[in-house]
Design a protein around this motif. Structure first.
Motif, PDB file in Angstrom:
ATOM      1  N   VAL A  72       8.400  14.797 -68.815  1.00 37.58           N
ATOM      2  CA  VAL A  72       7.935  13.201 -68.783  1.00 37.58           C
ATOM      3  C   VAL A  72       6.548  12.978 -69.149  1.00 37.58           C
ATOM      4  N   PHE A  73       5.697  13.879 -68.547  1.00 38.15           N
ATOM      5  CA  PHE A  73       4.421  13.925 -68.852  1.00 38.15           C
ATOM      6  C   PHE A  73       4.030  14.021 -70.233  1.00 38.15           C
ATOM      7  N   TYR A  74       4.549  15.072 -70.875  1.00 41.11           N
ATOM      8  CA  TYR A  74       4.422  15.067 -72.284  1.00 41.11           C
ATOM      9  C   TYR A  74       4.912  13.783 -73.157  1.00 41.11           C
ATOM     10  N   VAL A  75       6.070  13.386 -72.896  1.00 36.93           N
ATOM     11  CA  VAL A  75       6.476  12.261 -73.436  1.00 36.93           C
ATOM     12  C   VAL A  75       5.246  11.006 -73.453  1.00 36.93           C
ATOM     13  N   LEU A  76       4.814  10.731 -72.018  1.00 45.18           N
ATOM     14  CA  LEU A  76       3.893   9.789 -71.883  1.00 45.18           C
ATOM     15  C   LEU A  76       2.529  10.115 -72.590  1.00 45.18           C
ATOM     16  N   GLY A 114     -12.445   3.741 -64.338  1.00 41.73           N
ATOM     17  CA  GLY A 114     -11.889   2.354 -63.870  1.00 41.73           C
ATOM     18  C   GLY A 114     -10.460   2.794 -63.402  1.00 41.73           C
ATOM     19  N   LEU A 115      -9.798   3.340 -64.472  1.00 41.09           N
ATOM     20  CA  LEU A 115      -8.206   3.825 -64.062  1.00 41.09           C
ATOM     21  C   LEU A 115      -8.177   4.677 -63.042  1.00 41.09           C
ATOM     22  N   ALA A 116      -8.988   5.609 -63.053  1.00 40.63           N
ATOM     23  CA  ALA A 116      -8.953   6.972 -61.984  1.00 40.63           C
ATOM     24  C   ALA A 116      -8.983   6.282 -60.703  1.00 40.63           C
ATOM     25  N   VAL A 174      -5.861   6.303 -70.644  1.00 44.53           N
ATOM     26  CA  VAL A 174      -4.686   6.397 -69.948  1.00 44.53           C
ATOM     27  C   VAL A 174      -4.108   7.778 -70.043  1.00 44.53           C
ATOM     28  N   SER A 175      -4.078   8.367 -71.297  1.00 40.38           N
ATOM     29  CA  SER A 175      -3.703   9.574 -71.521  1.00 40.38           C
ATOM     30  C   SER A 175      -4.628  10.716 -70.843  1.00 40.38           C
ATOM     31  N   SER A 176      -5.887  10.413 -70.589  1.00 40.17           N
ATOM     32  CA  SER A 176      -6.927  11.258 -70.050  1.00 40.17           C
ATOM     33  C   SER A 176      -6.381  11.466 -68.435  1.00 40.17           C
ATOM     34  N   LEU A 181      -3.012  14.571 -64.212  1.00 37.06           N
ATOM     35  CA  LEU A 181      -2.133  14.534 -63.361  1.00 37.06           C
ATOM     36  C   LEU A 181      -0.949  15.326 -63.585  1.00 37.06           C
ATOM     37  N   ARG A 182      -0.604  15.816 -64.962  1.00 33.03           N
ATOM     38  CA  ARG A 182       0.530  16.628 -65.317  1.00 33.03           C
ATOM     39  C   ARG A 182       0.528  18.093 -64.530  1.00 33.03           C
TER      40      ARG A 182
END
Length: 317
Positions: A72-76, A114-116, A174-176, A181-182
């Motif tokens: 799921v993380f790979y897809v995201l 900011g996202l973190a 977002v990807s970072s 988190l993966r």
């Protein structure tokens, strides 16, 4: 400890190599979209990178135990780290200069902070991070310019393309976060898996849009420079750069790699001026200064603490 650590010559060579490959990717994208539709440029670079990474991972990578959560993380990550940012940046660069795109991408590490704050436990906005974020946002405002929205109302200007590239930078952020988190997995295997998934996602896109059959209009008929640009994007800026990046993070640490946040925008502006004759406007340079100062301020607290956890860019073009 991070500040006093002596780095090997090989670490500096890899750092400069990444600066060249990722910083030049904006120039190559600008050339490529002059002869190919943006979606075809994205698909081409991903397919070429897949052809290189999959056999390498098959031979060298440690295969993790298959798990639904990991995939799921790979897809995201494939969506937010490849498909969305590559597509937004390629489309935006059909209208704006490569150096301007590089400046806009400099906001990525600040967006990551900011996202973190909301998504990563323990990564809260401190006064330094908040001040850096404000400086970076001010840089974006200066970059867009006071007449941007007025030009948009008149059907002119480059506001939408600039916002598209900015959206690509946020997508990278977002990807970072997703990459941090993966579940634990081999870096090379993860890179090959996510890029392969991104390639599979892009193939139906170019088929449905008609780009793969040549139905879409482009500025000029595709020629050798456009083909070479796509090939260099796939081989160097996507495949080889990914391998070098993960190797450098393991060898020198994320604090050392975070210097890319300063080097890549400067290199992108320089090569755009040198090879494409681009002339940055004064507000572009003012904005770049504000954004880079924002990155520096956001890292000030880390320079006096250990261990350092500077967010190194996952990818930049």
């Amino acid at each position: 400890m991070q500040l006093t650590r002596r780095h090997r010559l090989a670490d500096w060579v890899m750092l400069l190599s990444l600066t060249l490959m990722w910083g030049t990717s904006f120039l190559l994208t600008k050339i490529a979209v002059g002869g190919f539709p943006p979606d075809l440029v994205v698909a081409g670079r991903l397919v070429l990178a897949t052809v290189l990474l999959v056999p390498t991972a098959w031979l060298l990578a440690t295969r993790p135990v298959a798990g639904r959560r990991l995939w799921v993380f790979y897809v995201l990550i494939a969506v937010f780290g490849n498909v969305v940012p590559f597509s937004l940046i390629a489309w935006g660069q059909t209208f704006i200069a490569s150096g301007l795109a590089g400046i806009l991408m400099a906001i990525m590490p600040l967006a990551t902070l900011g996202l973190a704050h909301f998504l990563v436990p323990g990564e809260h906005l401190t006064r330094y991070r908040a001040a850096g974020f404000v400086l970076g946002f001010a840089g974006v405002v200066v970059l867009l310019g006071p007449d941007a929205f007025a030009d948009l109302a008149d059907g002119q200007g480059h506001l939408l393309p600039m916002l598209a590239v900015l959206g690509g930078a946020i997508s990278y952020a977002v990807s970072s976060i997703l990459a941090r988190l993966r579940p634990a997995s081999d870096a090379l295997f993860s890179a090959a898996s996510t890029i392969s998934l991104a390639s599979l996602m892009m193939v139906p896109v170019v088929v449905l849009t008609g780009d793969v059959t040549g139905d879409a209009a482009v500025q000029v008929a595709p020629g050798t420079p456009h083909l070479i640009a796509v090939a260099l994007l796939g081989v160097f800026a996507t495949a080889i750069a990914t391998i070098v990046y993960f190797k450098l993070v393991k060898s020198a640490g994320p604090s050392f790699v975070s210097q890319l946040n300063y080097l890549i925008p400067l290199w992108a502006v320089g090569v755009g001026m040198l090879f494409l004759g681009e002339e940055p406007e004064p507000n572009h340079l003012y904005a770049l200064g504000l954004i880079l100062c924002g990155i520096l301020v956001a890292q000030l607290e880390r320079r006096g603490t250990a261990p350092a956890r500077n967010p190194a860019p996952r990818r930049s073009g």
